[in-house]
Scaffold this active site. Structure first.
Site, PDB file in Angstrom:
ATOM      1  N   THR A   1      -5.367   6.053  -2.530  1.00 37.90           N
ATOM      2  CA  THR A   1      -6.379   5.722  -3.550  1.00 37.90           C
ATOM      3  C   THR A   1      -6.490   6.835  -4.591  1.00 37.90           C
ATOM      4  O   THR A   1      -6.563   6.575  -5.798  1.00 37.90           O
ATOM      5  CB  THR A   1      -7.754   5.519  -2.863  1.00 37.90           C
ATOM      6  OG1 THR A   1      -7.614   4.510  -1.860  1.00 37.90           O
ATOM      7  CG2 THR A   1      -8.806   5.093  -3.861  1.00 37.90           C
TER       8      THR A   1
ATOM      9  N   ARG B   1       0.683   5.117  -8.065  1.00 42.11           N
ATOM     10  CA  ARG B   1      -0.502   5.903  -8.441  1.00 42.11           C
ATOM     11  C   ARG B   1      -0.150   7.355  -8.732  1.00 42.11           C
ATOM     12  O   ARG B   1      -0.693   7.965  -9.651  1.00 42.11           O
ATOM     13  CB  ARG B   1      -1.564   5.789  -7.351  1.00 42.11           C
ATOM     14  CG  ARG B   1      -2.263   4.421  -7.361  1.00 42.11           C
ATOM     15  CD  ARG B   1      -3.098   4.240  -6.139  1.00 42.11           C
ATOM     16  NE  ARG B   1      -3.967   3.073  -6.197  1.00 42.11           N
ATOM     17  CZ  ARG B   1      -4.515   2.528  -5.120  1.00 42.11           C
ATOM     18  NH1 ARG B   1      -4.298   3.039  -3.929  1.00 42.11           N
ATOM     19  NH2 ARG B   1      -5.297   1.473  -5.241  1.00 42.11           N
TER      20      ARG B   1
ATOM     21  N   ARG C   1       0.834  -1.206   0.000  1.00 37.99           N
ATOM     22  CA  ARG C   1       0.000   0.000   0.000  1.00 37.99           C
ATOM     23  C   ARG C   1       0.866   1.253   0.000  1.00 37.99           C
ATOM     24  O   ARG C   1       0.510   2.279  -0.583  1.00 37.99           O
ATOM     25  CB  ARG C   1      -1.006  -0.046   1.146  1.00 37.99           C
ATOM     26  CG  ARG C   1      -2.073  -1.127   0.878  1.00 37.99           C
ATOM     27  CD  ARG C   1      -2.990  -1.376   2.028  1.00 37.99           C
ATOM     28  NE  ARG C   1      -3.994  -0.339   2.201  1.00 37.99           N
ATOM     29  CZ  ARG C   1      -5.142  -0.266   1.508  1.00 37.99           C
ATOM     30  NH1 ARG C   1      -5.405  -1.157   0.575  1.00 37.99           N
ATOM     31  NH2 ARG C   1      -6.013   0.684   1.749  1.00 37.99           N
TER      32      ARG C   1
ATOM     33  N   HIS D   1      -4.703  -2.188  -7.703  1.00 34.92           N
ATOM     34  CA  HIS D   1      -5.392  -2.505  -6.446  1.00 34.92           C
ATOM     35  C   HIS D   1      -4.432  -3.243  -5.528  1.00 34.92           C
ATOM     36  O   HIS D   1      -3.575  -3.991  -5.991  1.00 34.92           O
ATOM     37  CB  HIS D   1      -6.600  -3.412  -6.739  1.00 34.92           C
ATOM     38  CG  HIS D   1      -7.172  -4.054  -5.512  1.00 34.92           C
ATOM     39  ND1 HIS D   1      -8.063  -3.415  -4.688  1.00 34.92           N
ATOM     40  CD2 HIS D   1      -6.946  -5.270  -4.953  1.00 34.92           C
ATOM     41  CE1 HIS D   1      -8.376  -4.210  -3.679  1.00 34.92           C
ATOM     42  NE2 HIS D   1      -7.711  -5.347  -3.813  1.00 34.92           N
TER      43      HIS D   1
HETATM   44  P1  CMP Z   1      -9.279  -0.231  -4.896  1.00 33.04           P
HETATM   45  O1  CMP Z   1      -8.073  -0.302  -4.018  1.00 33.04           O
HETATM   46  O2  CMP Z   1      -9.312  -1.122  -6.065  1.00 33.04           O
HETATM   47  O3  CMP Z   1     -10.593  -0.479  -4.007  1.00 33.04           O
HETATM   48  C1  CMP Z   1     -11.853   0.092  -4.306  1.00 33.04           C
HETATM   49  C2  CMP Z   1     -11.776   1.047  -5.450  1.00 33.04           C
HETATM   50  O4  CMP Z   1     -12.879   1.902  -5.639  1.00 33.04           O
HETATM   51  C3  CMP Z   1     -10.627   1.980  -5.241  1.00 33.04           C
HETATM   52  O5  CMP Z   1      -9.417   1.270  -5.430  1.00 33.04           O
HETATM   53  C4  CMP Z   1     -10.908   3.076  -6.257  1.00 33.04           C
HETATM   54  O6  CMP Z   1     -10.324   2.821  -7.513  1.00 33.04           O
HETATM   55  C5  CMP Z   1     -12.415   2.997  -6.419  1.00 33.04           C
HETATM   56  N1  CMP Z   1     -13.053   4.243  -6.021  1.00 33.04           N
HETATM   57  C6  CMP Z   1     -13.694   5.057  -6.864  1.00 33.04           C
HETATM   58  N2  CMP Z   1     -14.193   6.101  -6.206  1.00 33.04           N
HETATM   59  C7  CMP Z   1     -13.877   5.957  -4.910  1.00 33.04           C
HETATM   60  C8  CMP Z   1     -14.123   6.724  -3.730  1.00 33.04           C
HETATM   61  N3  CMP Z   1     -14.810   7.856  -3.767  1.00 33.04           N
HETATM   62  N4  CMP Z   1     -13.604   6.266  -2.570  1.00 33.04           N
HETATM   63  C9  CMP Z   1     -12.901   5.090  -2.521  1.00 33.04           C
HETATM   64  N5  CMP Z   1     -12.647   4.328  -3.617  1.00 33.04           N
HETATM   65  C10 CMP Z   1     -13.126   4.755  -4.804  1.00 33.04           C
END
Ligand code: CMP
Length: 143
Positions: A93, A104, A87, A117
């Site tokens: 994210t 990212r 992470r 992910h």
């Molecule tokens: P990931 O780690 O794959 O887990 C959930 C995914 O939802 C996250 O990465 C993002 O790509 C997606 N996502 C889109 N919008 C949101 C948001 N507002 N908050 C959190 N995750 C989001």
């Protein structure tokens, strides 16, 4: 520190941008061992199943449409402290909030299309790994 496994997914934007090799290089240089990997195209239903915990969230529809929009590359990774370290390697994210040098920050366009992910706990990692990989596809490097 204990050896852990995490599930990474190189998302459809990573594949479309021809960044598979580039991101795997970051991962390997970060000290992660690749236990298994494959390329798959999730159906809409398959993406909904994987992200079941997010069902009902406002971004669920966009997320599952995106994750089923093209091939992705699930990868099982192993390392001491793999969950937290992965992470850190990928960053927040939202790429706008991710630290400099993270995957990212370097390659993602936005929170929805964020290249990669990573599992958020050892327990969820086990569930996520089993979603893509049967036990006999988890290659043992050391017999
Ligand atoms: P990931 O780690 O794959 O887990 C959930 C995914 O939802 C996250 O990465 C993002 O790509 C997606 N996502 C889109 N919008 C949101 C948001 N507002 N908050 C959190 N995750 C989001």
């Amino acid at each position: 520190m204990a050896k852990e496994r995490t599930l990474a997914i190189l998302k459809p934007d990573c594949v479309r941008k021809d960044l598979i090799g580039t991101v795997i290089k970051h991962i390997q240089e970060g000290g992660f061992r690749i236990v298994s990997l494959k390329m798959v195209r999730l159906s809409k239903q398959g993406a909904e199943g994987f992200y079941e915990v997010h069902r009902g969230r406002p971004f669920f529809e966009d997320l599952t449409n995106f994750m089923s929009s093209g091939p992705c590359v699930p990868i099982v990774l192993e390392k001491d402290n793999a969950i937290e370290d992965f992470r850190k390697l990928i960053g927040a994210t939202d790429p706008a909030e991710a630290d400099e040098g993270t995957v990212r920050k370097l390659y993602a366009d936005n929170k929805g299309e964020n290249i990669v992910h990573g599992s958020d706990s050892v327990e969820n990692g086990k569930i996520e790994i089993s979603y893509f990989f049967p036990e006999n596809e988890l290659v043992q490097m050391h017999a």
